[in-house]
Scaffold this active site. Sequence first.
Site, PDB file in Angstrom:
ATOM      1  N   HIS A 237       0.824  -1.207   0.000  1.00 29.52           N
ATOM      2  CA  HIS A 237       0.000   0.000   0.000  1.00 29.52           C
ATOM      3  C   HIS A 237       0.858   1.258   0.000  1.00 29.52           C
ATOM      4  CE1 HIS A 237       0.301  -0.848   4.444  1.00 29.52           C
ATOM      5  NE2 HIS A 237       0.514   0.460   4.481  1.00 29.52           N
ATOM      6  N   ASP A 266       0.128  -7.582   0.331  1.00 31.67           N
ATOM      7  CA  ASP A 266       0.570  -6.252   0.751  1.00 31.67           C
ATOM      8  C   ASP A 266       2.094  -6.175   0.744  1.00 31.67           C
ATOM      9  OD1 ASP A 266       0.565  -3.669   1.559  1.00 31.67           O
ATOM     10  OD2 ASP A 266      -0.416  -3.991   3.494  1.00 31.67           O
ATOM     11  N   SER A 348       3.701   1.211   9.369  1.00 35.82           N
ATOM     12  CA  SER A 348       3.335   0.389   8.223  1.00 35.82           C
ATOM     13  C   SER A 348       4.516   0.018   7.348  1.00 35.82           C
ATOM     14  CB  SER A 348       2.310   1.147   7.385  1.00 35.82           C
ATOM     15  OG  SER A 348       1.791   0.341   6.382  1.00 35.82           O
TER      16      SER A 348
END
EC number: 3.4.21.-
Length: 392
Positions: A237, A266, A348
């Site tokens: 992402h 991801d 993240s």
Amino acid sequence: MCVSRRRNSGRPILRVRAPHLLRARPHRRSKLKHRRISRKRATLAGSAVVALVAAGFTFQTANASDDVPAFGAKTLSADAAGKLATTLDRDLGADAAGSYYDATAKTLVVNVVDEAGAEQVRQAGGKARIVENSLAELKSARGTLTEKATIPGTSWAVDPVSNKVLVTADSTVDGAAWKKLSAVVEGLGGKAELNRTAGEFTPLIAGGDAIWGSGSRCSLGFNVVKGGEPYFLTAGHCTESVTSWSDTQGGSEIGANEGSSFPENDYGLVKYTSDTAHPSEVNLYDGSTQAITQAGDATVGQAVTRSGSTTQVHDGEVTALDATVNYGNGDIVNGLIQTTVCAEPGDSGGALFAGDTALGLTSGGSGDCSSGGTTFFQPVPEALAAYGAEIG
């Protein structure tokens, strides 16, 4: 496993850090086996009394039996347990029902559906545990959830400890959505359990201090090598929305995207375009680093560590594998590692590791490092295989 704590030198290096993205949510892109007899049937046939327990929406009673002695159970490291688990899962076939690492006893607990499977586990050095639900049955339950309860703010994964599919709903699931989810889980009987988690499931995207691109910030996960050239892995992402990266805001480019997979997966791959040093290390945020020499598969019950530029270094435990999480807006990611490691926006894409072994890339989750929460990670081996890369 060896821990390298090398003091930082004056030479600028780009180490493994936890990616974070400061912008809107990323755009969507895209041997014979014994035939077993059900324990339920055996119970009904052998007894005139059947106890029916109503547990509402949350099924708290496990269908597993722990009374099988651990004959010859070997003392194992988490890494060795993971390798044994992979071997037994393959050899047991339809008799397999999941496994987990008992960190206290240092043994691998392997769920099986009959005594024949249990004996096979003992001979291999594991602790056998006869349970009600086979892995195939639990995977079927997951399929039912996918078909009937694909609701934003939910996740599910097979929990080998309870021998059920653990379904989790975040704070956004209410009203009709909650009723629908509850009904589907209730319909699965003893194969599923429904729980709530505080906060909202989201990719952990926010500002960081590692790499910049198009006004957004992320940080890399692990340095890798492909075809003899240097690259790094980060969250998909992040690479979905940014095409090139620098190590300072507005600075010169150090890398450009070579691949991106989000949702469904991801992970993303970035190729270095500068002579920036790229050691295979994780920043421990105390002036030292952890050398990373290999990638491996996580094991339920394994103690793990996460490094991220927002909350730095935190520890936790793997609670499930092959998890599915619905972040909303159609962003559904499968095959994730579920953990108790806390994380916050900005972490993240960061590194999940155990000693010198790379395990995962931070994807998203709920909660924070004050109250705790659930965090999901993209397995590193899958990303390496997709790109033909290796740790280095």
